[in-house]
Design an enzyme around this catalytic site. Sequence first.
Site, mmCIF file in Angstrom:
data_model
loop_
_atom_site.group_PDB
_atom_site.id
_atom_site.type_symbol
_atom_site.label_atom_id
_atom_site.label_comp_id
_atom_site.label_asym_id
_atom_site.label_seq_id
_atom_site.Cartn_x
_atom_site.Cartn_y
_atom_site.Cartn_z
ATOM 1 N N ILE A 13 6.721 -17.675 -13.900
ATOM 2 C CA ILE A 13 6.143 -16.421 -14.410
ATOM 3 C C ILE A 13 5.232 -15.809 -13.351
ATOM 4 O O ILE A 13 4.277 -16.449 -12.903
ATOM 5 C CB ILE A 13 5.315 -16.674 -15.684
ATOM 6 C CG1 ILE A 13 6.157 -17.366 -16.752
ATOM 7 C CG2 ILE A 13 4.756 -15.366 -16.242
ATOM 8 C CD1 ILE A 13 5.355 -17.899 -17.913
ATOM 9 N N ASN B 43 7.810 -16.578 -6.626
ATOM 10 C CA ASN B 43 8.006 -17.407 -7.817
ATOM 11 C C ASN B 43 9.304 -18.207 -7.747
ATOM 12 O O ASN B 43 9.373 -19.354 -8.215
ATOM 13 C CB ASN B 43 7.997 -16.534 -9.072
ATOM 14 C CG ASN B 43 6.592 -16.075 -9.428
ATOM 15 O OD1 ASN B 43 6.156 -15.018 -9.000
ATOM 16 N ND2 ASN B 43 5.880 -16.879 -10.182
ATOM 17 N N ASN C 232 -0.313 -17.790 -7.904
ATOM 18 C CA ASN C 232 0.286 -16.598 -8.514
ATOM 19 C C ASN C 232 -0.737 -15.493 -8.774
ATOM 20 O O ASN C 232 -0.440 -14.313 -8.613
ATOM 21 C CB ASN C 232 0.968 -16.959 -9.830
ATOM 22 C CG ASN C 232 2.247 -17.748 -9.614
ATOM 23 O OD1 ASN C 232 2.716 -17.872 -8.490
ATOM 24 N ND2 ASN C 232 2.797 -18.298 -10.683
ATOM 25 N N ASP D 16 6.638 26.027 -17.182
ATOM 26 C CA ASP D 16 6.193 27.275 -17.782
ATOM 27 C C ASP D 16 6.056 28.289 -16.648
ATOM 28 O O ASP D 16 5.914 27.914 -15.484
ATOM 29 C CB ASP D 16 4.843 27.033 -18.466
ATOM 30 C CG ASP D 16 4.389 28.231 -19.287
ATOM 31 O OD1 ASP D 16 5.265 29.027 -19.680
ATOM 32 O OD2 ASP D 16 3.185 28.363 -19.523
ATOM 33 N N ASP E 74 0.465 24.838 -20.704
ATOM 34 C CA ASP E 74 -0.982 24.999 -20.793
ATOM 35 C C ASP E 74 -1.456 25.351 -22.197
ATOM 36 O O ASP E 74 -2.639 25.269 -22.491
ATOM 37 C CB ASP E 74 -1.469 26.082 -19.814
ATOM 38 C CG ASP E 74 -0.772 27.422 -20.036
ATOM 39 O OD1 ASP E 74 0.041 27.533 -20.973
ATOM 40 O OD2 ASP E 74 -1.040 28.360 -19.265
ATOM 41 N N THR F 254 -4.001 -15.953 -4.757
ATOM 42 C CA THR F 254 -3.518 -15.965 -3.375
ATOM 43 C C THR F 254 -2.494 -14.861 -3.127
ATOM 44 O O THR F 254 -2.539 -14.180 -2.099
ATOM 45 C CB THR F 254 -2.904 -17.338 -3.033
ATOM 46 O OG1 THR F 254 -3.815 -18.362 -3.412
ATOM 47 C CG2 THR F 254 -2.622 -17.446 -1.554
#
EC number: 7.2.2.10
Length: 1061
Positions: A339, A797, A825, A383, A731, A828
């Site tokens: 993870i 990972n 994870n 617009d 607007d 670092t």
Amino acid sequence: MGKGGEDCGNKQTNSSELVKSDTFPAWGKDVSECEEKFGVSREKGLSTDEVLKRHQIYGLNELEKPEGTSIFKLILEQFNDTLVRILLAAAVISFVLAFFDGDEGGEMGITAFVEPLVIFLILIVNAIVGIWQETNAEKALEALKEIQSQQATVMRDGTKVSSLPAKELVPGDIVELRVGDKVPADMRVVALISSTLRVEQGSLTGESEAVSKTTKHVDENADIQGKKCMVFAGTTVVNGNCICLVTDTGMNTEIGRVHSQIQEAAQHEEDTPLKKKLNEFGEVLTMIIGLICALVWLINVKYFLSWEYVDGWPRNFKFSFEKCTYYFEIAVALAVAAIPEGLPAVITTCLALGTRKMAQKNALVRKLPSVETLGCTTVICSDKTGTLTTNQMAVSKLVAMGSRIGTLRSFNVEGTSFDPRDGKIEDWPTGRMDANLQMIAKIAAICNDANVEKSDQQFVSRGMPTEAALKVLVEKMGFPEGLNEASSDGNVLRCCRLWSELEQRIATLEFDRDRKSMGVMVDSSSGKKLLLVKGAVENVLERSTHIQLLDGSTRELDQYSRDLILQSLHDMSLSALRCLGFAYSDVPSDFATYDGSEDHPAHQQLLNPSNYSSIESNLVFVGFVGLRDPPRKEVRQAIADCRTAGIRVMVITGDNKSTAEAICREIGVFEADEDISSRSLTGKEFMDVKDQKNHLRQTGGLLFSRAEPKHKQEIVRLLKEDGEVVAMTGDGVNDAPALKLADIGVAMGISGTEVAKEASDLVLADDNFSTIVAAVGEGRSIYNNMKAFIRYMISSNIGEVASIFLTAALGIPEGMIPVQLLWVNLVTDGPPATALGFNPPDKDIMKKPPRRSDDSLITAWILFRYMVIGLYVGVATVGVFIIWYTHNSFMGIDLSQDGHSLVSYSQLAHWGQCSSWEGFKVSPFTAGSQTFSFDSNPCDYFQQGKIKASTLSLSVLVAIEMFNSLNALSEDGSLVTMPPWVNPWLLLAMAVSFGLHFVILYVPFLAQVFGIVPLSLNEWLLVLAVSLPVILIDEVLKFVGRCTSGYRYSPRTPSAKQKEE
């Protein structure tokens, strides 16, 4: 309070018979029909009893407050995310295992609880941020309520009630409106008290100017702009007074429908393209983690479950709970490794940094995910008023009379704002204005109720923008004696003030719809009294009998001159210019001695507006001007940039068709001579188109004029259904539902209403279309950088997973514990990943088509590359662990200095059988200031004794990931062509990450928490020797990628979508 009330003076319609205006179109009925339907008389109003009955039917005249989401439900919604659920499961399991940590687990005391506590902390912070964003989502509805009027003047029981709370109004109430009032409900105008009534309703309808109102009914099928006899809740009366009949209140008003549409749009908000991809990634990751964890656990079943076969059947089962728990912990460690816990934080940081970059370009981001979504915008629905144009009326052409009859002079006027110094008049006779031009300047300056002021370094109008533009023209014309410096900080309208001093205004003939002109009587410094008139050119010309020539002399207006003027007017109208004519005359004889006194006999004529046409007769026509809301200077180039970037521009405006078409041709949405019959439709015409999606698929620009809120929403909805990523600008209040529905809602910071801003994702501080284009370019750059660090973190990972999987497969002791992986994870990897968000943008980023919203973050080739890198990470981290246990030296690097004992690889792979080995002994070894001795239990050498080998594995992992961040600078570009110093922030981040690693290595308390020890110089040399090859490996893979890119990618053609369908 007006006439015509006798017919229904004593009638009171039964409340239950009243109907909503959806079924009773009050704008399509005359006044008497409306009064009869609502059972009311203008003179008496509703009775108190009838008001109470109608309150029970219709409720209060206020917008509903939607039920807020409970805090409990909001908390639960924060965990409706795959990655978050995986983290939560890992935290719970880790927390439970901390209590059952067996002898073989190795983690003791505080170390065992660090991992679950840190994960829980991440989840809590994530939930708090999510809840904060959710609670801000309802602000658009709260801002909408601020628009509503608070009080009203109402006729009840025959008595005028001043300052009645507006929320107590009911359908059928008779309300008096005065100039400056905010309209409290949707109402039918039943009588005009003044000669004219104008209402500013642009925020609701998109019209650029205040709209004149009348009592006359209109077509029942009229759009909202065409309902000239209706005034709408939340709009403002800017001129005149009137009596109105309330037809709708609360949620049944036009602004109430906008409220409902905002609520509906909010319920259909979709995840950003990146969030969708991350969710998909999370789902895949869940399956992969589940499979690998199960596989790792099953591989090690033999270590905690054994049996003997007796007569061919398994007997005598032996189960070790401690070992089962230990290997289950390894599976949990694998989940933690897989993870990318730091990814949400890094994404948020990168998006936040992106908002700062965009803010420097006047694009203020309200919702962080919109930064990334901007990068894949395929259609911008803009617009017109205030976005493509300046929303500041300006004179662009001045037509004056010539030196002889039958001739005209034309002057082009530069400038796009209310700043008198913005532009000049081409070929202007500076300092020598002839008599004809002087008269034009005099009329424009004095027959005028507007003002221009300087506020916060900007010039703003006070009053009608058209009249303000005329005063700016006067300043550009200068003064006859050569006074041309029109503006200074303290005196913006010097020339206008000088004209006002010379010509004292003594009476005003207000504008009305019948004669379409305004007149003022002035007492001139020359002793004469003059009538100065400005108005619609046709009407002023019709009441003129003479024209003034260049030298000031007058000639009779012949048919040729009349036709010449009308032809010039027609030519200017084709350019969508709004034209105003100027004329003057001597005052009628009745006013020869008039000085403005109410006691003068002629004053009575001024009290009756029906006399104004006869007073403004026998005029001398002097010239006319063409005005417009000019396009912004930067817009044409911005639209060309959009075309180059593969982004289509659609203009959706509430303004009329001819004006919008002229602007679109000028700014490059359409070519000057292009046939746009199929590209320019009104909102109503578009709704009648059979195949609306096919119409929207046309290449090039499109225009939708006279568009209502429902039309804007429908266009956005159809585009999104067709796979487009839509940015919508607006607007006004009427824009809010479409802003909420669009992928990117863009509101105007200067002219935008609070409703529009709160419904938007992005606010333009300068109201400039070109800012959107710059923001899109920034969004693309940010996405590219996000893709770089997401890939970097995922590849890291993969390496961690490979490391743990190899450890389990080989049967050696675990090299890294979960808390170490969590540190890598979260901390670092964080700085380098964040620094990758500072990668410089590609020079040709806005010359490429937008990426597809379903564009894959990780292609098959990229996945293969990171599998190779990940496999190397696994081999390197596990390899260095094995080397420490089995070798005294490696690549000439001496590793025996700490005195640790060597074992064979076979012993290391079967360390669980250590207790059965006869005569197994190990020597004490040192690590930093500590000495580790295992005399009492030599088998602890593979658990407590692995601390040095584990430190080496962790250090190799950190070093490889630092060097791998250099690989992430470019997807396929070599470090030779894109050296590390192109992003100095990355080099700094690497130094920070290495520094943090040194901190946990060399601070005793932290080293104990993370289960590591200090390394010697030789051991650091080993770490570098094992880590550096990752750069060479990826360089080879990048080279292969460059050589095969033509085979792996094919350009997307414009017709790709049609082919896909």
